[in-house]
Design a protein around this motif. Structure first.
Motif, PDB file in Angstrom:
ATOM      1  N   ASP A 167       0.852  -1.181   0.000  1.00 16.64           N
ATOM      2  CA  ASP A 167       0.000   0.000   0.000  1.00 16.64           C
ATOM      3  C   ASP A 167       0.892   1.237   0.000  1.00 16.64           C
ATOM      4  N   MET A 168       1.075   1.844  -1.199  1.00 17.35           N
ATOM      5  CA  MET A 168       2.009   2.955  -1.351  1.00 17.35           C
ATOM      6  C   MET A 168       1.314   4.300  -1.477  1.00 17.35           C
ATOM      7  N   GLU A 169      -0.010   4.311  -1.260  1.00 14.24           N
ATOM      8  CA  GLU A 169      -0.753   5.539  -1.492  1.00 14.24           C
ATOM      9  C   GLU A 169      -0.237   6.678  -0.624  1.00 14.24           C
ATOM     10  N   ASN A 170       0.103   6.395   0.626  1.00 14.27           N
ATOM     11  CA  ASN A 170       0.528   7.434   1.550  1.00 14.27           C
ATOM     12  C   ASN A 170       2.025   7.396   1.819  1.00 14.27           C
ATOM     13  N   LEU A 171       2.746   6.627   1.033  1.00 12.84           N
ATOM     14  CA  LEU A 171       4.167   6.427   1.296  1.00 12.84           C
ATOM     15  C   LEU A 171       4.990   6.977   0.136  1.00 12.84           C
ATOM     16  N   GLU A 172       5.910   7.869   0.421  1.00 14.49           N
ATOM     17  CA  GLU A 172       6.820   8.429  -0.577  1.00 14.49           C
ATOM     18  C   GLU A 172       8.133   7.656  -0.508  1.00 14.49           C
ATOM     19  N   ILE A 173       8.671   7.294  -1.672  1.00 15.84           N
ATOM     20  CA  ILE A 173       9.967   6.624  -1.719  1.00 15.84           C
ATOM     21  C   ILE A 173      10.735   7.160  -2.909  1.00 15.84           C
ATOM     22  N   GLY A 174      12.011   7.426  -2.711  1.00 12.34           N
ATOM     23  CA  GLY A 174      12.808   7.977  -3.792  1.00 12.34           C
ATOM     24  C   GLY A 174      14.285   7.787  -3.558  1.00 12.34           C
ATOM     25  N   ILE A 175      15.083   8.382  -4.455  1.00 13.42           N
ATOM     26  CA  ILE A 175      16.540   8.274  -4.393  1.00 13.42           C
ATOM     27  C   ILE A 175      17.103   9.665  -4.152  1.00 13.42           C
ATOM     28  N   LEU A 176      18.039   9.746  -3.220  1.00 16.07           N
ATOM     29  CA  LEU A 176      18.706  11.015  -2.898  1.00 16.07           C
ATOM     30  C   LEU A 176      20.155  10.916  -3.353  1.00 16.07           C
ATOM     31  N   ASP A 177      20.540  11.778  -4.332  1.00 15.43           N
ATOM     32  CA  ASP A 177      21.947  11.826  -4.730  1.00 15.43           C
ATOM     33  C   ASP A 177      22.571  13.067  -4.103  1.00 15.43           C
ATOM     34  N   LEU A 178      23.719  13.480  -4.666  1.00 17.56           N
ATOM     35  CA  LEU A 178      24.425  14.603  -4.043  1.00 17.56           C
ATOM     36  C   LEU A 178      23.611  15.888  -4.076  1.00 17.56           C
ATOM     37  N   ASN A 179      22.854  16.109  -5.160  1.00 17.59           N
ATOM     38  CA  ASN A 179      22.160  17.378  -5.322  1.00 17.59           C
ATOM     39  C   ASN A 179      20.653  17.269  -5.444  1.00 17.59           C
ATOM     40  N   ASN A 180      20.141  16.070  -5.741  1.00 14.50           N
ATOM     41  CA  ASN A 180      18.739  15.963  -6.105  1.00 14.50           C
ATOM     42  C   ASN A 180      18.049  14.848  -5.332  1.00 14.50           C
ATOM     43  N   TYR A 181      16.734  14.935  -5.332  1.00 19.05           N
ATOM     44  CA  TYR A 181      15.898  13.854  -4.817  1.00 19.05           C
ATOM     45  C   TYR A 181      14.894  13.491  -5.900  1.00 19.05           C
ATOM     46  N   TRP A 182      14.838  12.202  -6.261  1.00 21.87           N
ATOM     47  CA  TRP A 182      13.933  11.752  -7.316  1.00 21.87           C
ATOM     48  C   TRP A 182      12.908  10.789  -6.726  1.00 21.87           C
ATOM     49  N   SER A 183      11.628  11.151  -6.863  1.00 22.47           N
ATOM     50  CA  SER A 183      10.549  10.305  -6.359  1.00 22.47           C
ATOM     51  C   SER A 183      10.334   9.137  -7.303  1.00 22.47           C
ATOM     52  N   LEU A 184      10.283   7.934  -6.731  1.00 22.56           N
ATOM     53  CA  LEU A 184      10.105   6.739  -7.551  1.00 22.56           C
ATOM     54  C   LEU A 184       8.637   6.352  -7.716  1.00 22.56           C
ATOM     55  N   ASN A 185       7.775   6.812  -6.842  1.00 27.71           N
ATOM     56  CA  ASN A 185       6.377   6.380  -6.934  1.00 27.71           C
ATOM     57  C   ASN A 185       5.393   7.549  -7.049  1.00 27.71           C
ATOM     58  N   HIS A 186       5.897   8.775  -7.088  1.00 27.04           N
ATOM     59  CA  HIS A 186       5.024   9.924  -7.324  1.00 27.04           C
ATOM     60  C   HIS A 186       5.697  10.862  -8.325  1.00 27.04           C
ATOM     61  N   SER A 187       6.050  10.316  -9.502  1.00 29.15           N
ATOM     62  CA  SER A 187       6.800  11.103 -10.489  1.00 29.15           C
ATOM     63  C   SER A 187       6.008  11.333 -11.773  1.00 29.15           C
ATOM     64  N   GLU A 188       4.686  11.148 -11.710  1.00 33.44           N
ATOM     65  CA  GLU A 188       3.877  11.249 -12.919  1.00 33.44           C
ATOM     66  C   GLU A 188       3.545  12.728 -13.188  1.00 33.44           C
ATOM     67  N   MET A 189       4.571  13.521 -13.548  1.00 33.41           N
ATOM     68  CA  MET A 189       4.405  14.966 -13.713  1.00 33.41           C
ATOM     69  C   MET A 189       4.771  15.376 -15.132  1.00 33.41           C
ATOM     70  N   THR A 190       4.034  16.354 -15.636  1.00 30.28           N
ATOM     71  CA  THR A 190       4.304  16.844 -16.993  1.00 30.28           C
ATOM     72  C   THR A 190       4.654  18.320 -16.999  1.00 30.28           C
ATOM     73  N   ASP A 191       4.360  19.035 -15.927  1.00 24.03           N
ATOM     74  CA  ASP A 191       4.638  20.464 -15.860  1.00 24.03           C
ATOM     75  C   ASP A 191       6.093  20.701 -15.447  1.00 24.03           C
ATOM     76  N   LEU A 192       6.745  21.631 -16.129  1.00 26.95           N
ATOM     77  CA  LEU A 192       8.157  21.885 -15.854  1.00 26.95           C
ATOM     78  C   LEU A 192       8.388  22.302 -14.415  1.00 26.95           C
ATOM     79  N   ASP A 193       7.494  23.142 -13.880  1.00 29.17           N
ATOM     80  CA  ASP A 193       7.676  23.601 -12.502  1.00 29.17           C
ATOM     81  C   ASP A 193       7.643  22.432 -11.522  1.00 29.17           C
ATOM     82  N   GLU A 194       6.745  21.483 -11.780  1.00 29.77           N
ATOM     83  CA  GLU A 194       6.668  20.324 -10.891  1.00 29.77           C
ATOM     84  C   GLU A 194       7.924  19.468 -10.997  1.00 29.77           C
TER      85      GLU A 194
END
Length: 921
Positions: A223-250
């Protein structure tokens, strides 16, 4: 609880005491609720944290595998024939063309790949193949760019030849313009060198981060509806389960700005406190975080952006938001407690306030407590005119009547008037407290203990009678009866036998022959029926229809929770033949009856829902005949058969026979006479000498207890000791025997004629440390010189209590008291346990020599003596009665013997004289 009391005017003033008590109780209840909520809250939080950890571990496993795959693919590309030819002739257009074709093939087969290219040592792109939405594009040479100023080129040029550079997440930029559609990009690069190890450039793979790391959506059971999971590198954080974005600002927000900055800030705070590690969890504001360093990667092969910084998998959830949206009862628990507290407070206030009313109100409240449906007892409330006012559920279950059937009816319409009002109320305010027989609605006769109390108002006017129906008192004596009887049952009182018998006489007056069946439920089934009168009542009432209507039983009497007495007419058929054997009609009837009872109990087991519980039982059966004078005698005979069956333990039922009566009669007589045996000094001791096998001199003697009773004569220990072992009287016996032995020993001078006396102890006696200390004290106080004391115990005692026994043996050895294993060979004889014991001697049981030489060749006793010799124990053979037997054990090098060949049990004086002969020689 039903309220049957008359209305009363309550005081107008609020009772301060009631308010205070109600407030305190409400606070305590709220504390309890808070503890329950807190426990559930912790459980819910723990559940989400477990999901969080599981998701991170799955992601770690998947992505680590992907990294290894990329490493292997880059090396395959670098070492391919096409690449080798290119590195040998970089200026040859043909080699470049072949590499480009290889890139096209690779791009077609690789999901998530967006670009593959070669950049030379000056930063110029040599070959580039793009992949956009599964479409392959071979970039024309005129569109190739110089990437010398790009950070990933600069960092790739300084890695070792066998290492792979891994970039941070970034947006793909071509000619200074962000590539659309927006896609977070991750780059993998490896150096390209020719065969002379000269640097020729780098090979770079670009991957769409969203597709490359699309792992979480594969695990739909999480059940991942309320759970955020992602990868943190030196400068960025990338969401693995909430990345369905098309807007540049997002996209920028996720990859390059606030979210990433917040992550870095959180980790810096954790790191500053010295808490950063390969994995861990912490709370920040309302978010619960779990982080884990990617660990399945050989850091010598992979170089991440920032050199010392590896990637972290990060998962977090906003617990307050989850509770608010998914668990409103937790979120609003304070409001729920407040709302719930109001009726609780009001109810408690009313209860406490009522207790402060007049004396008659206090008594009525006490009565209401009695008639709570939570009580284990049946409760019946009568008006002063004996009309039923109330009965609880337990009473309904016991007798089968419902309240609406009894209400406003006199109780005598249902129950016989066998209870008479006492003239004087006892100290407990009771008018009656005794066992009574009553019929149930279905005609069963059931015994209960009835207590009757009066309820009076403050003017001492009678208001109600309360009857409390509880489990009847157990039969614990042999003398409660209507008159003296040769047989006194240990299961029920004689008066109860008479009550059932009178009812049988009335019921069976039209039948010439009938049988009584007494069923005793055992083990878990007994505990179940004794645990609740409601369950017992349902058991009886469920079974009555099957028995009384379908099977033709005329009476079911229940004198105890685990006892059923049933009566059935005997209708005989002709003799039943089985081959050459003719079976008596009674045997056929009994066998059929047992099958009926067994089937009935199995049906009841299913109906009551106790499928995991086995209804174990045993049955005593008695069939009337010309010698049976009454129903009481028939019931008595079935009880005798049941008690005899308990002793025999041979089957599940037993049919009465005269020999059973004699057996039970004799045992009851033993039990009765044993009560006064100690006070009447009826026990005495005889002594059987023990002889040296070689010289035939006396080396010791065994003290044997005997019981001489005026009524029973001399009773064998085999008959009375097992009865004493059922109670603590066995401890009294051992001290009595020891006192008699001490008294006998004191009559003779043993100083110059040393010997040894052996005394038998049961298992219960030997493992009782208090008793053993008393025995040691008595022996030490005796000051009898020349006598060594030895205690004899059985093998069973040793095996079942090995650790305790060795501890006690050490205690006895400190006071020079020896230990002998009695009747050796009849139990668990083996070298294994003998080596663990600290005993001094083995007494080999007479069964191993009694048939020698006629029906025994002596091999078994030879093996046992060999076993004892193996561990260096002294040995005595019991039961030696012939010269041939003595010669055998002499040849086997056994030390001593005991038996009729040497001497029968006799007085200590005779033993002393035998011992004296040894010293005259």
């Amino acid at each position: 609880m039903r309220n049957f009391f008359e209305p009363n005017k309550l005081p107008k003033k609020i009772n301060t005491y009631a308010l205070l008590i109600a407030l305190i109780c409400t606070i305590i209840i709220n504390i309890g609720f808070s503890l329950v909520f807190s426990r559930q809250d912790n459980k819910l939080l723990s559940d989400y944290q477990n999901r969080q950890r599981t998701a991170v571990n799955i992601t770690d496993l998947f992505i680590s595998d992907r990294f290894v795959d990329v490493y292997e693919e880059l090396n395959i590309l670098r070492n391919s024939n096409e690449m080798t030819e290119y590195l040998s002739n970089p200026n040859d257009p043909n080699t470049t063309e072949e590499v480009q074709k290889m890139f096209v093939r690779y791009a077609n087969s690789k999901n998530g790949l967006t670009q593959i290219r070669i950049i030379d040592e000056l930063g110029d792109e040599i070959v580039r193949v793009n992949k956009i939405n599964s479409k392959i594009e071979e970039v024309d040479k005129t569109e190739l760019q110089n990437k010398f100023d790009r950070y990933y080129f600069q960092h790739s040029m300084v890695i070792k030849n066998d290492q792979i550079y891994v970039s941070d997440f970034d947006l793909n930029i071509e000619n200074g313009i962000i590539v659309v559609p927006y896609e977070p990009t991750i780059r993998f690069a490896i150096k390209l060198v020719d065969k002379n190890d000269n640097l020729k450039g780098i090979l770079i793979l670009n991957f769409d981060g969203e597709k490359y790391f699309s792992v979480i959506n594969r695990y739909e059971n999480l059940d991942m509806e309320n759970l955020e999971i992602g990868i943190l590198d030196l400068n960025n954080y990338w969401s693995l389960n909430h990345s369905e974005m098309t807007d540049l600002d997002e996209i920028v927000l996720t990859v390059k700005s606030n979210q990433s900055d917040q992550m870095r800030e959180i980790f810096e705070k954790v790191d500053n406190h010295g808490e950063m590690s390969n994995d861990g969890q912490f709370k920040y504001h309302s978010n619960y975080y779990f982080y884990k360093k990617i660990h399945e990667i050989d850091e010598a092969r992979f170089v991440f952006e920032g050199k010392e910084f590896s990637w972290y998998f990060v998962s977090f959830f906003d617990y307050e938001k989850i509770v608010e949206s998914n668990h409103p009862y937790f979120h609003n628990r304070f409001l729920i407690q407040v709302i719930g507290s109001l009726p609780i407070f009001f109810l408690l206030f009313m209860i406490v306030r009522l207790t402060q009313q007049k004396k008659n109100q206090q008594i009525l409240i006490l009565t209401s407590a009695y008639i709570s449906n939570n009580t284990r007892d049946g409760i019946l409330v009568l008006s002063k005119d004996y009309e039923v006012v109330y009965c609880n559920n337990v009473f309904e279950d016991i007798y089968g009547y419902k309240l609406h059937e009894l209400l406003n009816h006199k109780i005598t319409e249902f129950f016989a008037g066998n209870v008479h009002k006492a003239e004087i109320v006892n100290d407990n305010g009771e008018l009656w407290n005794d066992n009574v027989w009553n019929k149930t609605k279905t005609g069963n006769l059931i015994l209960k203990n009835l207590t009757i109390k009066e309820i009076r108002d403050n003017k001492d006017n009678l208001i109600y009678y309360i009857g409390i129906y509880s489990t009847p008192a157990e039969s614990n004596s042999f003398n409660r009866g209507l008159e003296k009887s040769e047989y006194q049952s240990s299961l029920i009182y004689q008066s109860d036998i008479e009550s059932i018998g009178h009812y049988i006489d009335e019921m069976e007056k039209d039948h010439d022959e009938y049988m009584a069946i007494t069923v005793q439920l055992m083990d878990d089934s007994r505990k179940l029926l004794e645990s609740s009168q409601s369950i017992h009542g349902k058991f009886v009432n469920e079974g009555q229809q099957e028995l009384r209507i379908d099977l033709g039983y005329n009476l079911i009497a229940i004198p105890r929770s685990n006892l059923l007495v049933m009566v059935k007419p005997v209708i005989k058929d002709l003799n039943v033949s089985q081959g050459e054997i003719f079976i008596r009609p009674e045997e056929v009837i009994v066998e059929k009856t047992m099958k009926e009872i067994d089937a009935l109990l199995k049906k009841l087991q299913m109906r009551l829902g106790y499928t995991n519980l086995e209804f174990k039982y045993q049955t005593g059966v008695a069939i009337s005949n010309l010698r049976t004078e009454s129903g009481s005698e028939l019931v008595q005979n079935s009880l005798i058969a049941l008690e005899a069956l308990t002793k025999y333990k041979k089957s599940s039922y037993l049919v009465y026979d005269e020999k059973h009566f004699e057996y039970i009669k004799y045992e009851n007589a033993l039990r009765n006479e044993l009560k006064s045996a100690f006070s009447n000094d009826e026990f005495f001791v005889v002594y059987q000498p023990q002889f040296d096998v070689k010289t035939n001199n006396v080396v010791g003697f065994e003290a044997l207890v005997r019981w001489q009773n005026a009524l029973l004569g001399e009773v064998s220990p085999v008959k009375f000791i097992p009865i004493l072992e059922e109670t603590d009287q066995i401890f009294l016996l051992s001290k009595t025997v020891l006192a008699l032995v001490m008294e006998d020993l004191a009559q003779f001078d043993w100083k110059n004629r040393p010997s040894r006396v052996s005394i038998n102890l049961s298992s219960r006696e030997f493992v009782n440390k208090k008793l053993m200390n008393e025995i040691i004290g008595i022996i030490n106080m005796s000051e009898i010189e020349g006598i060594t004391f030895c205690l004899e115990i059985t093998e069973t005692t040793l095996i079942e209590n090995l650790e305790i026994v060795n501890e006690i043996i050490q205690l006895l050895h400190k006071d020079h008291i020896e230990i002998s294993i009695d009747d050796f060979g009849t139990g668990y004889s083996s070298l294994g346990y003998l080596k663990q014991l600290l005993t001094d001697e083995l007494k080999i049981d007479r069964m191993f020599i009694m048939d020698y030489p006629e029906r025994d060749d002596g091999k078994i006793i030879k093996a046992i003596i060999g076993m004892g010799s193996e561990i260096g124990m002294n040995m005595i053979v019991e039961g030696v009665e012939t010269i041939e037997q003595l010669d055998l054990i002499k040849d086997l090098k056994c030390e001593a013997y005991q038996g009729y060949y040497g001497s029968r049990p006799t007085t200590l004086k005779a033993v002393y004289q035998m011992n004296a002969q040894k010293y005259k020689k």
